[in-house]
Design an enzyme around this catalytic site. Sequence first.
Site, PDB file in Angstrom:
ATOM      1  N   LEU A 230      -1.886   2.244 -51.267  1.00 43.37           N
ATOM      2  CA  LEU A 230      -3.590   2.006 -50.861  1.00 43.37           C
ATOM      3  C   LEU A 230      -3.917   2.773 -50.121  1.00 43.37           C
ATOM      4  CD1 LEU A 230      -1.721  -1.850 -49.704  1.00 43.37           C
ATOM      5  CD2 LEU A 230      -3.150  -1.668 -51.197  1.00 43.37           C
ATOM      6  N   SER A 231      -4.976   3.021 -51.402  1.00 42.94           N
ATOM      7  CA  SER A 231      -6.430   4.012 -51.056  1.00 42.94           C
ATOM      8  C   SER A 231      -7.030   4.025 -49.235  1.00 42.94           C
ATOM      9  CB  SER A 231      -7.090   4.815 -52.336  1.00 42.94           C
ATOM     10  OG  SER A 231      -6.481   4.531 -53.073  1.00 42.94           O
ATOM     11  N   ALA A 232      -6.797   4.594 -48.889  1.00 44.00           N
ATOM     12  CA  ALA A 232      -7.966   5.310 -47.763  1.00 44.00           C
ATOM     13  C   ALA A 232      -9.350   3.964 -48.095  1.00 44.00           C
ATOM     14  CB  ALA A 232      -8.376   6.010 -47.477  1.00 44.00           C
TER      15      ALA A 232
END
Length: 370
Positions: free
Chosen positions: A76-78
Amino acid sequence: MERCGQWPADSPWLREAFAALPRDRFAPQRLWRWDGWAYVPVDRAADPDGWASELYGGVSSAAVTQLTGGLPSSSLSAPGAVADMLDSLRLEPGHRVWDVGTGQGWTAALSAWRAGPGLVVSSEVDERLAGFARERLAAAGLDAEVRTGDATRGGVPGGGQVDRLHATYAVESVPWSWVEAVRPGGRIVYPWGRLGYVALTVADGGAGARGWVHGLAQFMGDRHAPAQATDGPAAHVAVRAGADPQVRRVLDRDPAGLEDWDLRFAVRVAVPDAVLTTEQGPEGPAVLVHDGALSWAEFRAGADGRPVLLQGGPRRIGDEVMAAWDQWERLGRPELYDYGVTLTPDAQWAWHGSPDGPRWPIAQPAPAGR
């Protein structure tokens, strides 16, 4: 996000979408944490506080959701990077969107919240991840389609063109099929190789695309592209393999200058396969460089306190970094936002200042069918 000033002023819808679709609704029950030696599991059932801390570690922190061969293969990207990239996409209600690299489905969900029902199609090469994302999107009550397939080797699932293309994995060169998939005047936002992300506008007639670098980001790469060199001192040690330096010379500048992110981006443009890592030592910071293959360099303080460059291997990658540093100085120490990218059917290149300014070629694979 509020405390860090990360909400984009031009896209107030993002704050509403993040609140309506929090990350935990798209996170698996197991995350992975780096303990300094290896990735270890953090299970929600066994350690709910640790799981939550890993998921909400910070606006610049991605949460690793999958390992392959002991290394991260999905995340889950920043939150900060997701907000910035969706802001750069200039997404409006009614736009048709191709979300490239579904992962857990969070960015597809945010795009669907903004664009509207039935307007987002997402591609995911991993069927297990695609199934997970479908479940989470349905649970959130969103009408967004997830197709299994390799987006780097085909057009929009279902055919036609889209108004916006948003990629969640890094590519060094953009597949020309992505440009063909977007209507003239439409936008393509993608993570560019090892560092940075770019927002392109497709030209009239679809003859090309160009745009500016919009920020810093580090994303996982295309699974079918050549493996990128890994970061960290251990990777440098593996490339150096205990070899003695073949070249040693005294420098006229402090290696700590390489910690400037604008300079690092300039090096990324000029020497795209160079991996730079800072290591703290008794004499101060040392900058380690390698190409992921056989060549390496070290910028560090020598025994007499003067900075030195050590390097070895078939290429002098340290000299390449120094040349990029010199060029950055001659250009007036530009920021990363002073760079852009142009695409045509036959070539891709980065440029500084304007499309007619200094340029650097971007290596690309041969177009399909050639």
